[in-house]
Every structure is written in C-alpha cells, then in structure tokens.
Design a protein around this motif. Structure first.
Motif, short mmCIF file in Angstrom:
data_model
loop_
_atom_site.label_atom_id
_atom_site.label_comp_id
_atom_site.label_asym_id
_atom_site.label_seq_id
_atom_site.Cartn_x
_atom_site.Cartn_y
_atom_site.Cartn_z
N GLN A 1 -19.44 11.98 22.82
CA GLN A 1 -18.51 12.71 21.96
C GLN A 1 -17.07 12.55 22.41
N LEU A 2 -16.85 12.62 23.71
CA LEU A 2 -15.50 12.51 24.23
C LEU A 2 -14.93 11.12 24.03
N ILE A 3 -15.73 10.10 24.29
CA ILE A 3 -15.25 8.72 24.13
C ILE A 3 -14.94 8.42 22.67
N ALA A 4 -15.78 8.93 21.76
CA ALA A 4 -15.54 8.69 20.34
C ALA A 4 -14.30 9.41 19.85
N ALA A 5 -13.93 10.51 20.50
CA ALA A 5 -12.77 11.28 20.04
C ALA A 5 -11.46 10.53 20.25
N ASN A 6 -11.37 9.75 21.32
CA ASN A 6 -10.14 8.98 21.60
C ASN A 6 -10.52 7.71 22.34
N PRO A 7 -11.00 6.69 21.61
CA PRO A 7 -11.51 5.48 22.28
C PRO A 7 -10.45 4.72 23.08
N VAL A 8 -9.19 4.84 22.70
CA VAL A 8 -8.16 4.07 23.39
C VAL A 8 -7.83 4.67 24.76
N GLU A 9 -8.17 5.92 24.99
CA GLU A 9 -7.96 6.53 26.31
C GLU A 9 -9.17 6.23 27.17
N LEU A 10 -9.13 5.09 27.86
CA LEU A 10 -10.28 4.62 28.60
C LEU A 10 -10.60 5.48 29.82
N ALA A 11 -9.66 6.31 30.26
CA ALA A 11 -9.92 7.18 31.41
C ALA A 11 -11.07 8.14 31.13
N VAL A 12 -11.28 8.52 29.87
CA VAL A 12 -12.38 9.43 29.54
C VAL A 12 -13.72 8.77 29.87
N GLY A 13 -13.92 7.56 29.38
CA GLY A 13 -15.16 6.85 29.68
C GLY A 13 -15.31 6.55 31.16
N ASN A 14 -14.19 6.29 31.84
CA ASN A 14 -14.25 6.03 33.28
C ASN A 14 -14.82 7.24 34.03
N ILE A 15 -14.32 8.42 33.70
CA ILE A 15 -14.77 9.62 34.40
C ILE A 15 -16.22 9.95 34.06
N VAL A 16 -16.60 9.74 32.81
CA VAL A 16 -18.00 9.97 32.43
C VAL A 16 -18.92 9.08 33.25
N ARG A 17 -18.56 7.82 33.40
CA ARG A 17 -19.39 6.88 34.17
C ARG A 17 -19.36 7.21 35.66
N ARG A 18 -18.20 7.68 36.14
CA ARG A 18 -18.12 8.07 37.55
C ARG A 18 -19.06 9.24 37.83
N VAL A 19 -19.10 10.22 36.95
CA VAL A 19 -19.97 11.38 37.14
C VAL A 19 -21.44 10.96 37.06
N LEU A 20 -21.77 10.07 36.15
CA LEU A 20 -23.14 9.56 36.09
C LEU A 20 -23.52 8.85 37.38
N HIS A 21 -22.60 8.09 37.93
CA HIS A 21 -22.84 7.42 39.20
C HIS A 21 -23.04 8.43 40.33
N ILE A 22 -22.27 9.50 40.32
CA ILE A 22 -22.41 10.55 41.33
C ILE A 22 -23.79 11.18 41.26
N ILE A 23 -24.27 11.46 40.05
CA ILE A 23 -25.60 12.07 39.89
C ILE A 23 -26.67 11.15 40.45
N ARG A 24 -26.58 9.86 40.13
CA ARG A 24 -27.59 8.91 40.62
C ARG A 24 -27.54 8.80 42.15
N GLU A 25 -26.34 8.79 42.71
CA GLU A 25 -26.21 8.67 44.16
C GLU A 25 -26.76 9.91 44.87
N GLU A 26 -26.47 11.08 44.36
CA GLU A 26 -26.98 12.30 44.98
C GLU A 26 -28.49 12.40 44.84
N ASP A 27 -29.02 11.99 43.69
CA ASP A 27 -30.47 12.00 43.51
C ASP A 27 -31.14 11.02 44.46
N LEU A 28 -30.53 9.87 44.65
CA LEU A 28 -31.07 8.88 45.58
C LEU A 28 -31.03 9.41 47.01
#
Length: 415
Positions: A62-89
């Motif tokens: 939803q956030l990425i679709a709201a403003n696709p040109v602001e790539l920082a939104v997608g960057n942070i979403v992917r960073r948080v997903l990476h954090i979840i995977r790392e902590e689970d591992l």
C-alpha cells in the motif's frame, strides 16, 4: 494506541498528496509506522516470523503504491523484512543449539523431551547452514555468548510441563517481536543521525583553498560543507541555481549564513565554470543497485561536465537511500512530472490556444521533470554513513542490508 489501520491509511494519504518532503523524513516515518504494525501484530504459536512478514508486505504494498517515485519507502519496507528474517534465523540457530544440548542430556538421562518450539523448515535449514559456518569476525569481536551453553531447567509433573510449554511459546513469540522492534529502533536512529555521520567525513575529502560545485538544496550537502568549515577548512562553493524551482538560491543563503564563501551561477554556466572547480559534491534522491543515481534535475549535466574536465563527482547519500532494484526494473518509477506553473503562469496559456480548430487544444506543452538519472560511470565516489564506497561496491552493501527474497515487494498497478 491508535488502530494500525488508521495509521496506515493516514500515512498513505500523506504519501499520495506529497505532504512528506525528503527521503529522510519519508524513510523515518515509514520505519516508525512499520514499528507500530509489528507491535500491534498478534503472534501465532507457530511460524511467527511468517505472520510478521505477511503483515509488513501487505502494508508495504500500500505504501509503495501510494508514492512509487519515493523509493525510500520500498527501501525501508525491505529493510524491515530483512530484519525479521535475520532475527528469526538467530532464534532458530539458538534453538538448534538448545536441541543438540538437550539431545545429549536426554541420552544420558534416558528421558524423552518434547518441549521444544516448533520451527519452520526454512528457518531450521537456514540455521543448520549457519551453524556449520565458522563464526564471523563481528561475532568474535562482540563476544556474544553461545545460547547452547545456557543450562536448561527441567520441569516435573504434567501440569508444570504444560505450563512450561505454554510459557516457552509465549516467551519465543515475545522475544522475536521484541528483537525485531529493537532492530527497527536502531534503524530509525541510523536514519536520524545519517547527516551527522556523513558530515564527520568532510575533513577527509575537502582540503584547503578548494572550489566545490553543487546543485540543488540538499541538507546532507549543507551539513557536509559546514562540517569542513568548522574544521578550519577555507574553501569556496559554487552553487548552481537549479531552475525552475531555484533550490540553489535557498542553499546559497544558508551557506552564507553559516559563513561560507558562496557564488551562485546559472545552470547554463556549469560547463563554463567547471574548469575552476576541484570537486563536485551533490546529494541524491536514491542510489540504485548498479551504482546509478536518481538525483534532482540538472545533475546529469553536472556529471557530464565533471567527467569531461576530470573533476571528481562525489555523491552523499544515507544508507536508507540505497535501493536494491535496478533502474530498468518495471516497478521502478524513475521520474515525476511537476506542475507546469513552475515554468509558466497559467494566465499565459490563453495565448497558446488554437481556437481556429474549434477544439481549443493547446499548441504549447510544458514538461517539468523532477529527477535526472546519473549512470554509475559518471560517479567517482559515494559517501554514506558507513564510509566511502565506489559505485561497483553497491552490490556488497545491498547484500548486507536486504534479503534477495524480499525484492518481490512491488507496487501494485494503478486501478
């Protein structure tokens, strides 16, 4: 605490209406919103990381679709997903260590134990691969205690064993969420202090009596230049005005107020003045995976001029601006068209109408793009909050901060 759906909807509206300016503010508020999503997420007894990942992906789309040109939104979403995977591992690795220790104890005591948490197959496989690797240098320096060496207390009785199982599951669920929230807090802190960390490196790159050229109004660049001034560096700054929004005028006033010798030049004078310049220092909207830069309009011309006259072209960017996508990916929107009013008054369009055709169609069209794309071959150095890096090193940073599986988080097509 406000409902998470209300928070998400309010933030989506702000993104769509462009009420949040700057990649830093957007990245920080995105991380804070995702932290609220995680804190209010109910955790199941099994596959807790999967529940968090699904929730973050749903909100992230939803956030990425709201403003696709602001790539920082997608960057942070992917960073948080990476954090979840790392902590689970990390928790899965600790659990496997506990299973190994418990198995040895059970063989000695002749007692069967069945109070271990249920782990996903992917987490167990990844943790098993991790345990076969030698410890990293960072782990050795941090001297993190091995969870397998922590003694496990045994329980007696059916009721106490059931309570122990329930408490263990609750503890595991709470620990994963707690660790993820703590890591997201660190991410927010890194975003907040990126300007200061980049500015600390200014004295290493700006020397006495140099001439620096910049374009646009980047706070990172301003703090970088002012930090060099505070270290008793004497230099001069050429600021291109950055038409049509003339952000260079704003930057020039701020530099003069901080005591820097500043000269404002027109954008068309960049090639004429570049031979007097020792270094070009600019900010960025986003840094792509190939080392290319999405930057304010006009910077590609500056980069070409710097390349022609062998002037170093330096880009300042926080890690939150590093995008794991390539500029040719279909989900990457490289540009955004601003209002024509930046170039012409709306009253002037009445003189450009073709009334003879009867349709009243415009003969004059105004195109006002917001960004340029600077290819990596025109960039000499990136200065981030983790240090200076060559464009060819971007893929290493991406491997450290993003998971390859999370790159599928894309913006939804507009309906």
């Amino acid at each position: 605490m406000p409902d998470v759906h209300v928070l998400v909807n309010d933030f989506v509206v702000k993104l769509r209406k462009r009420k949040i300016e700057g990649s830093k503010a957007t990245a920080k508020q995105t991380a804070e919103l995702l932290r609220s999503v995680i804190s209010q997420q109910r955790m199941p007894h099994v596959n807790q990381a999967g529940a968090l990942i699904d929730a973050i992906k749903m909100v992230g789309e939803q956030l990425i679709a709201a403003n696709p040109v602001e790539l920082a939104v997608g960057n942070i979403v992917r960073r948080v997903l990476h954090i979840i995977r790392e902590e689970d591992l990390s928790l899965a690795t600790a659990a496997i260590g506990g299973l190994n220790l418990s198995a040895e104890s059970d063989e000695d005591d002749g007692v069967d134990r069945d109070d271990h948490p249920v782990l996903s197959a992917a987490a167990v496989a990844a943790a098993a691969r991790s345990t076969l690797r030698p410890p990293s240098l960072q782990a050795l320096l941090e001297d993190v205690p091995n969870p397998a060496t922590v003694p496990r207390s045994s329980s007696s009785g059916g009721d106490s064993e059931g309570k122990s199982k329930s408490a263990d599951k609750t503890s595991k669920s709470w620990k994963l969420k707690h660790n993820v929230i703590e890591a997201v807090n660190e991410l927010i802190q890194d975003i907040s202090t990126c300007h200061e960390q980049i500015a600390e490196q200014a004295v290493e790159h700006i020397h006495q009596n140099e001439v620096i050229l910049t374009l646009g109004n980047s706070r990172t660049v301003m703090e970088f230049l002012c930090a060099a001034k505070e270290k008793k560096r004497s230099f001069r700054v050429f600021v291109a005005e950055g038409a049509p929004r003339y952000q260079g005028h704003v930057l020039a006033k701020e530099l003069v107020a901080r005591g820097l010798q500043t000269t404002v030049i027109t954008d068309s004078a960049i090639f004429a003045m570049i031979s007097r310049v020792n270094m070009v220092i600019v900010g960025a909207h986003a840094v792509m995976a190939n080392g290319g830069v999405i930057a304010p309009i006009g910077l590609n011309m500056v980069a070409l001029a710097a390349k022609r006259h062998a002037v170093p072209f330096v880009v300042l960017a926080g890690i939150h601006k590093l995008c794991p996508l390539y500029p040719h990916n279909p989900e990457v929107l490289l540009n955004e068209l601003k209002s024509p009013s930046d170039l012409l008054d709306f009253g002037e369009f009445s003189d450009c109408m073709d009334f003879g055709s009867g349709a009243g169609s415009h003969l004059l069209h105004v195109v006002n793009p917001a960004f340029d794309y600077v290819p990596p071959k025109l960039v000499n150095l990136f200065i981030t909050d983790t240090g200076g890096h060559n464009p060819s090193y971007m893929y290493r940073l991406i491997a450290d901060y993003y998971s390859a599986v999370d790159l599928v988080v894309q913006r939804r097509p507009a309906s």
